[in-house]
Design a protein around this motif. Structure first.
Motif, PDB file in Angstrom:
ATOM      1  N   SER A   1      32.673 -98.406  69.400  1.00 42.44           N
ATOM      2  CA  SER A   1      32.618 -97.040  68.870  1.00 42.44           C
ATOM      3  C   SER A   1      32.037 -96.992  67.464  1.00 42.44           C
ATOM      4  O   SER A   1      31.529 -95.954  67.030  1.00 42.44           O
ATOM      5  CB  SER A   1      34.013 -96.412  68.872  1.00 42.44           C
ATOM      6  OG  SER A   1      34.898 -97.148  68.046  1.00 42.44           O
TER       7      SER A   1
ATOM      8  N   ASN B   1      23.823 -96.018  67.888  1.00 46.38           N
ATOM      9  CA  ASN B   1      23.063 -96.222  69.126  1.00 46.38           C
ATOM     10  C   ASN B   1      22.072 -97.375  69.001  1.00 46.38           C
ATOM     11  O   ASN B   1      21.957 -98.208  69.901  1.00 46.38           O
ATOM     12  CB  ASN B   1      22.324 -94.943  69.505  1.00 46.38           C
ATOM     13  CG  ASN B   1      23.257 -93.846  69.985  1.00 46.38           C
ATOM     14  OD1 ASN B   1      24.293 -94.125  70.580  1.00 46.38           O
ATOM     15  ND2 ASN B   1      22.901 -92.602  69.729  1.00 46.38           N
TER      16      ASN B   1
ATOM     17  N   SER C   1      22.200-100.886  82.759  1.00 45.08           N
ATOM     18  CA  SER C   1      22.896 -99.981  81.836  1.00 45.08           C
ATOM     19  C   SER C   1      22.155 -99.874  80.512  1.00 45.08           C
ATOM     20  O   SER C   1      22.058 -98.790  79.933  1.00 45.08           O
ATOM     21  CB  SER C   1      24.326-100.473  81.594  1.00 45.08           C
ATOM     22  OG  SER C   1      25.061-100.508  82.789  1.00 45.08           O
TER      23      SER C   1
ATOM     24  N   ASN D   1      26.639 -85.634  75.162  1.00 45.80           N
ATOM     25  CA  ASN D   1      27.563 -86.033  76.226  1.00 45.80           C
ATOM     26  C   ASN D   1      26.914 -87.035  77.171  1.00 45.80           C
ATOM     27  O   ASN D   1      27.559 -88.001  77.614  1.00 45.80           O
ATOM     28  CB  ASN D   1      28.034 -84.808  77.012  1.00 45.80           C
ATOM     29  CG  ASN D   1      28.946 -83.910  76.193  1.00 45.80           C
ATOM     30  OD1 ASN D   1      29.533 -84.345  75.208  1.00 45.80           O
ATOM     31  ND2 ASN D   1      29.061 -82.658  76.596  1.00 45.80           N
TER      32      ASN D   1
ATOM     33  N   LYS E   1      26.856 -90.415  75.512  1.00 47.86           N
ATOM     34  CA  LYS E   1      28.189 -91.050  75.546  1.00 47.86           C
ATOM     35  C   LYS E   1      28.444 -91.691  76.901  1.00 47.86           C
ATOM     36  O   LYS E   1      29.035 -92.777  76.992  1.00 47.86           O
ATOM     37  CB  LYS E   1      29.267 -90.008  75.240  1.00 47.86           C
ATOM     38  CG  LYS E   1      29.319 -89.567  73.786  1.00 47.86           C
ATOM     39  CD  LYS E   1      30.407 -88.525  73.578  1.00 47.86           C
ATOM     40  CE  LYS E   1      30.468 -88.092  72.117  1.00 47.86           C
ATOM     41  NZ  LYS E   1      31.496 -87.040  71.899  1.00 47.86           N
ATOM     42  N   LEU E   2      27.997 -91.016  77.960  1.00 54.31           N
ATOM     43  CA  LEU E   2      28.177 -91.557  79.303  1.00 54.31           C
ATOM     44  C   LEU E   2      27.415 -92.866  79.483  1.00 54.31           C
ATOM     45  O   LEU E   2      27.961 -93.848  80.013  1.00 54.31           O
ATOM     46  CB  LEU E   2      27.693 -90.533  80.337  1.00 54.31           C
ATOM     47  CG  LEU E   2      27.720 -90.988  81.803  1.00 54.31           C
ATOM     48  CD1 LEU E   2      29.144 -91.292  82.243  1.00 54.31           C
ATOM     49  CD2 LEU E   2      27.109 -89.912  82.701  1.00 54.31           C
TER      50      LEU E   2
ATOM     51  N   ARG F   1      26.442 -94.881  77.102  1.00 53.80           N
ATOM     52  CA  ARG F   1      27.093 -95.884  76.237  1.00 53.80           C
ATOM     53  C   ARG F   1      28.313 -96.476  76.942  1.00 53.80           C
ATOM     54  O   ARG F   1      28.563 -97.678  76.872  1.00 53.80           O
ATOM     55  CB  ARG F   1      27.500 -95.256  74.908  1.00 53.80           C
ATOM     56  CG  ARG F   1      26.383 -95.090  73.894  1.00 53.80           C
ATOM     57  CD  ARG F   1      26.902 -94.428  72.618  1.00 53.80           C
ATOM     58  NE  ARG F   1      27.921 -95.231  71.980  1.00 53.80           N
ATOM     59  CZ  ARG F   1      27.719 -96.019  70.912  1.00 53.80           C
ATOM     60  NH1 ARG F   1      26.518 -96.091  70.367  1.00 53.80           N
ATOM     61  NH2 ARG F   1      28.695 -96.709  70.385  1.00 53.80           N
ATOM     62  N   LYS F   2      29.083 -95.622  77.602  1.00 57.77           N
ATOM     63  CA  LYS F   2      30.283 -96.065  78.322  1.00 57.77           C
ATOM     64  C   LYS F   2      29.904 -97.034  79.437  1.00 57.77           C
ATOM     65  O   LYS F   2      30.571 -98.057  79.644  1.00 57.77           O
ATOM     66  CB  LYS F   2      31.024 -94.857  78.891  1.00 57.77           C
ATOM     67  CG  LYS F   2      32.332 -95.178  79.613  1.00 57.77           C
ATOM     68  CD  LYS F   2      33.048 -93.892  79.993  1.00 57.77           C
ATOM     69  CE  LYS F   2      34.384 -94.175  80.669  1.00 57.77           C
ATOM     70  NZ  LYS F   2      34.218 -94.736  82.018  1.00 57.77           N
ATOM     71  N   GLU F   3      28.828 -96.729  80.156  1.00 56.67           N
ATOM     72  CA  GLU F   3      28.381 -97.599  81.244  1.00 56.67           C
ATOM     73  C   GLU F   3      27.985 -98.978  80.714  1.00 56.67           C
ATOM     74  O   GLU F   3      28.324-100.007  81.317  1.00 56.67           O
ATOM     75  CB  GLU F   3      27.207 -96.950  81.977  1.00 56.67           C
ATOM     76  CG  GLU F   3      27.603 -95.733  82.806  1.00 56.67           C
ATOM     77  CD  GLU F   3      26.410 -95.098  83.498  1.00 56.67           C
ATOM     78  OE1 GLU F   3      25.270 -95.576  83.268  1.00 56.67           O
ATOM     79  OE2 GLU F   3      26.604 -94.131  84.249  1.00 56.67           O
TER      80      GLU F   3
ATOM     81  N   THR G   1      29.011-100.319  77.916  1.00 51.19           N
ATOM     82  CA  THR G   1      30.237-100.951  77.421  1.00 51.19           C
ATOM     83  C   THR G   1      30.977-101.658  78.555  1.00 51.19           C
ATOM     84  O   THR G   1      31.398-102.810  78.425  1.00 51.19           O
ATOM     85  CB  THR G   1      31.169 -99.897  76.783  1.00 51.19           C
ATOM     86  OG1 THR G   1      30.504 -99.284  75.690  1.00 51.19           O
ATOM     87  CG2 THR G   1      32.456-100.542  76.288  1.00 51.19           C
ATOM     88  N   GLU G   2      31.133-100.956  79.669  1.00 52.41           N
ATOM     89  CA  GLU G   2      31.848-101.526  80.813  1.00 52.41           C
ATOM     90  C   GLU G   2      31.088-102.708  81.409  1.00 52.41           C
ATOM     91  O   GLU G   2      31.698-103.702  81.834  1.00 52.41           O
ATOM     92  CB  GLU G   2      32.066-100.442  81.870  1.00 52.41           C
ATOM     93  CG  GLU G   2      33.029 -99.350  81.419  1.00 52.41           C
ATOM     94  CD  GLU G   2      33.109 -98.188  82.394  1.00 52.41           C
ATOM     95  OE1 GLU G   2      32.258 -98.140  83.317  1.00 52.41           O
ATOM     96  OE2 GLU G   2      33.993 -97.339  82.229  1.00 52.41           O
TER      97      GLU G   2
ATOM     98  N   ASP H   1      31.572-105.624  79.049  1.00 56.17           N
ATOM     99  CA  ASP H   1      32.958-106.089  79.123  1.00 56.17           C
ATOM    100  C   ASP H   1      33.160-106.977  80.349  1.00 56.17           C
ATOM    101  O   ASP H   1      33.798-108.039  80.265  1.00 56.17           O
ATOM    102  CB  ASP H   1      33.896-104.877  79.178  1.00 56.17           C
ATOM    103  CG  ASP H   1      35.356-105.298  79.140  1.00 56.17           C
ATOM    104  OD1 ASP H   1      35.750-105.985  78.176  1.00 56.17           O
ATOM    105  OD2 ASP H   1      36.117-104.935  80.068  1.00 56.17           O
TER     106      ASP H   1
END
Length: 245
Positions: free
Chosen positions: A9, A13, A47, A180, A183-184, A186-188, A190-191, A194
């Motif tokens: 977070s 970007n 991603s 938005n 953010k989506l 970025r979340k993808e 990140t996962e 991970d």
């Protein structure tokens, strides 16, 4: 061997893309397919590409129906000015021919075929041309000599209308939607990272000192580089705040 802890977070970007690019480059040579698990690498690569495409969209003005109509009206006004000048270039009066040549050469300096440019390039060059028409004495005299101030004004009016529509298009709601979407993506990413990192740490624990450890060290170097960049940015912010107090 563990991968350096970090907070996604806190990454801008560009920094997040930099990390993703480093991870892809570092792990690309690993035999994911041979192990029957290409999904980890593929998900990270996909991603990352999706996020890069989205960030490029943020910096690209897309055309809408309203903007398309306004752009057409500008192009018509621009062509009208060009054609009138071309006609005057054939005028029997030498002064009018010279005046037409002044405006034609001026338009060529900034971009004769503006309709072939992107909206950003077109608008920027048109603004420069119109500014010269208003401020350059030779151009002002040429417009007066030909009596076409209303034609030049039409170009200005059409350009102002186009710019206004483009500004309205980039409204708060549009900005919020793009944010938005970003953010989506970025979340993808990140996962995906991970999942890859957990696998690498797990397998490194089973077989220490191998290829995975080397890759983890390089990834940690990339993370630490970004962490240092963050700290420096935070330090600069603190200095600026102190200067304003």
């Amino acid at each position: 061997m563990k991968i350096e802890g970090f907070s996604i977070s806190r990454f801008r970007n560009a920094e997040f893309v930099s990390l993703g690019s480093d991870v892809v480059a570092i792990t690309k040579s690993y035999d994911w397919v041979g192990l029957g698990i290409p999904g980890f690498y593929t998900r990270v690569e996909t991603s990352l590409n999706n996020l890069v495409v989205q960030l490029n969209k943020l910096n690209t003005t897309t055309e809408t129906a309203g903007a398309g109509l306004a752009d057409k009206q500008f192009n018509n006004a621009w062509r009208a000015l060009k054609y009138i000048c071309l006609c005057y270039e054939l005028h029997p009066n030498e002064d009018k021919r010279k005046a037409a040549a002044v405006l034609i050469n001026l338009s060529k300096t900034h971009g004769y075929n503006l309709h072939q440019e992107s909206l950003q390039e077109q608008n920027a060059k048109a603004k420069m041309f119109l500014a010269d028409c208003e401020n350059v004495e030779e151009a002002k005299l040429a417009i007066q000599q030909l009596g076409i101030k209303d034609i030049v004004d039409n170009v200005q009016i059409a350009l102002d209308a186009l710019v206004l529509i483009l500004d309205e298009r980039n409204s708060k709601n549009a900005d919020q939607k793009r944010e938005n979407d970003t953010k989506l993506f970025r979340k993808e990413l990140t996962e995906s990272l991970d999942g890859m990192f957990k696998y690498m740490e797990s397998m490194s624990g089973i077989s220490a000192g191998g290829e995975l450890d080397i890759m983890i060290k390089k990834i940690n170097e990339s993370i630490l580089k970004l962490e240092i960049s963050q700290k420096m940015r935070g330090s600069r912010k603190s200095e600026k705040l102190a200067e304003t107090e």
